[in-house]
Design an enzyme around this catalytic site. Structure first.
Site, PDB file in Angstrom:
ATOM      1  N   SER A 315       0.758  -1.367  -0.161  1.00  0.00           N
ATOM      2  CA  SER A 315       0.087  -0.084   0.071  1.00  0.00           C
ATOM      3  C   SER A 315       0.721   1.282   0.097  1.00  0.00           C
ATOM      4  O   SER A 315       1.634   1.696  -0.964  1.00  0.00           O
ATOM      5  CB  SER A 315      -1.048  -0.083   1.156  1.00  0.00           C
ATOM      6  OG  SER A 315      -1.999   0.987   1.133  1.00  0.00           O
ATOM      7  N   ASP A 326       9.757   5.433 -10.411  1.00  0.00           N
ATOM      8  CA  ASP A 326       9.503   6.064 -11.849  1.00  0.00           C
ATOM      9  C   ASP A 326      10.153   7.150 -12.039  1.00  0.00           C
ATOM     10  O   ASP A 326      10.533   7.596 -13.222  1.00  0.00           O
ATOM     11  CB  ASP A 326       7.808   6.463 -11.600  1.00  0.00           C
ATOM     12  CG  ASP A 326       6.889   5.480 -11.995  1.00  0.00           C
ATOM     13  OD1 ASP A 326       7.324   4.423 -12.196  1.00  0.00           O
ATOM     14  OD2 ASP A 326       5.717   5.806 -12.048  1.00  0.00           O
ATOM     15  N   LYS A 340      -0.896  -4.165  -3.176  1.00  0.00           N
ATOM     16  CA  LYS A 340      -2.079  -3.664  -2.487  1.00  0.00           C
ATOM     17  C   LYS A 340      -2.142  -2.482  -3.221  1.00  0.00           C
ATOM     18  O   LYS A 340      -1.711  -1.383  -2.653  1.00  0.00           O
ATOM     19  CB  LYS A 340      -1.801  -3.629  -0.927  1.00  0.00           C
ATOM     20  CG  LYS A 340      -2.996  -3.107  -0.361  1.00  0.00           C
ATOM     21  CD  LYS A 340      -4.403  -3.727  -0.543  1.00  0.00           C
ATOM     22  CE  LYS A 340      -5.494  -2.831   0.098  1.00  0.00           C
ATOM     23  NZ  LYS A 340      -5.825  -1.665  -0.364  1.00  0.00           N
TER      24      LYS A 340
END
Length: 467
Positions: A315, A326, A340
């Site tokens: 999460s 990224d 998650k």
């Protein structure tokens, strides 16, 4: 876990006892019931209730409990993270975000043999003072067996009023007979951030979960590390076994290392208020006035970084790892994360209960959906030098029944199919001494430091396998 307060943005709430979820608070009273009610199905429910009341072998007198079970089953059938929260569960959820609760002060998880495993006692808390150790297996709480029961059941039994006592029966490596500890409950204040200079010029910073105080603690620890060594050459951000937490904490943690205003995460679902973008600005990561990250050393934006993750990273911790990956701000090392990547909305029902309902997925800045896929490390490194076969045995989101699908990439269960191989690996791993993150025996941390120094890293055999 993650949830949203109406005036505070999305929050990712990570319970110390399980995998994190993403939630937002809502008010059912403010929402009109737009869909037509399925009257025939509701009549059927009423008929079933009537038959139970008249025909069950013993009289059923607790009507409220019976109907709560019906509600719970309806919500739980949707996906693994949607649930009906009774008064006790709802209170525990709210306590978890504050980092304060009354209990024993232990990090726990379920063990592969059905017991409750002590991951780590909180320093100075009642359990640690009583002699509970990492790696202990809890078999009974006040004489009630916990093997095979949901971890939440054990959590409820361990918690209680300050000053009251609870007895834990534990199995401990090296002891033939079970050990018993009677512990007095007290209010626990969790510290979710640890850090140290592990070598001259190299720092280790661990976030165990994201709570309300996490950003303040993170900023204080980073400032302290730079005071110890103003010329840091490398930083390891450790998110292993971090089940999640407040999304504001995740956004702020990523923002500490990224250019100001960079997009950190976005969410998308059917509801209009579930389609949002969150950036590295104080209004998106602070729960109160001020900016905890203001005045941090400028070197944090450029210091070479590694992020450590494993199957227990979920999460909110996946949000941080995904954002830093990224932007190529950090190299992610470890094993594939839990996956998650869904948002749950908390809607109060009456005065003492709520419904936790999945309402959106969240995405990394490049648009990747983490749901049921997780973050794949740039470099796969096992937890131990002689390989970590247990990764093939550990449960991930994609292994959960009725899990929400990933809408942007192919998903698959990560479980090994060879039962014999699973058993061999499990028995080998069971005999190991519990790993203490940040210790001299921490193989993944050692490899992260080697990477930062430009030295050869000992990769997992899985590195040659396409993700």
């Amino acid at each position: 876990m993650a949830f949203k307060l109406h005036n505070a943005g999305l929050i990712a709430l990570g319970a110390i006892f399980g995998v994190a979820i993403t939630m937002q608070f809502s008010a059912l009273a403010q929402k009109p019931l737009e869909p037509a009610l399925p009257l025939e199905a509701l009549r059927q429910l009423a008929d079933v209730y009537a038959v139970i009341k008249t025909d069950y072998v013993d009289p059923v007198t607790d009507d409220k409990a019976l109907l709560q079970e019906a509600t719970s089953g309806m919500v739980a059938s949707l996906d693994p993270h949607s649930a009906f929260l009774d008064r006790r569960s709802y209170r525990a959820l709210r306590e978890g975000t504050a980092g304060k609760f009354v209990g024993l002060g232990i990090e726990i998880s379920s063990s592969d043999d059905g017991y409750v495993r002590i991951v780590e006692p909180i320093e100075g808390a009642p359990a640690a003072l009583a002699g509970i150790q990492a790696g202990d297996l809890v078999t009974n709480v006040d004489g009630v067996a916990v093997r095979g029961a949901p971890v939440d059941d054990a959590v409820r039994r361990m918690r209680g009023e300050p000053g009251t006592q609870v007895t834990l029966t534990v199995l401990r490596s090296g002891h033939i007979a079970p050990l018993k500890f009677t512990i007095t409950r007290s209010q626990i204040v969790q510290k979710s951030v640890k850090g140290a200079l592990v070598e001259p010029g190299y720092a280790w910073l661990r976030i165990a979960q994201f709570q309300e105080p996490t950003l303040d603690d993170l900023a204080a620890k980073l400032a302290a590390l730079y005071r110890q060594d103003p010329d840091l050459k490398g930083l390891v951000l450790d998110l292993r076994n971090d089940p999640g937490g407040l999304l504001q904490g995740a956004v702020g943690a990523a923002a500490a290392f990224l250019p100001k205003g960079a997009e950190i995460v976005s969410t998308h679902g059917q509801r209009a208020d579930s389609r949002q973008h969150f950036y590295g600005t104080a209004q998106d990561y602070m729960l109160k006035n001020g900016d905890a990250l203001a005045g941090l050393p400028a070197g944090l934006k450029t210091v070479p970084m590694v992020v450590l993750v494993n199957t227990g990273s979920a999460s909110a911790s996946e949000i941080v790892a995904g954002a830093l990956q990224d932007y190529k701000r950090a190299t992610v090392i470890g094993s594939r994360t839990f996956g998650k990547g869904s948002v749950q909305t908390i809607s109060p029902v009456g005065l003492d209960a709520a419904i936790k309902l999945t309402t959106a997925r969240y995405y990394t800045p490049s648009g990747r959906s983490i749901q049921a896929h997780g973050i794949v490390p740039d470099l796969r490194v096992d937890e131990y030098v002689d390989s970590d076969g247990m990764n093939s045995l550990r449960m991930r989101e994609a292994d959960l029944e009725h899990h929400l699908a990933n809408d942007r990439s192919k998903e698959a269960s990560m479980r090994a199919d060879d039962l014999e191989a699973q058993t061999r690996l499990y028995l080998r791993e069971l005999a190991r001494k519990p790993l203490q993150f940040g210790s001299a025996d921490d193989f993944q941390l050692a490899q992260a430091l080697r990477y930062l120094k430009g030295q050869k890293v000992l990769l997992s055999a899985a590195q040659a396998t396409p993700p």
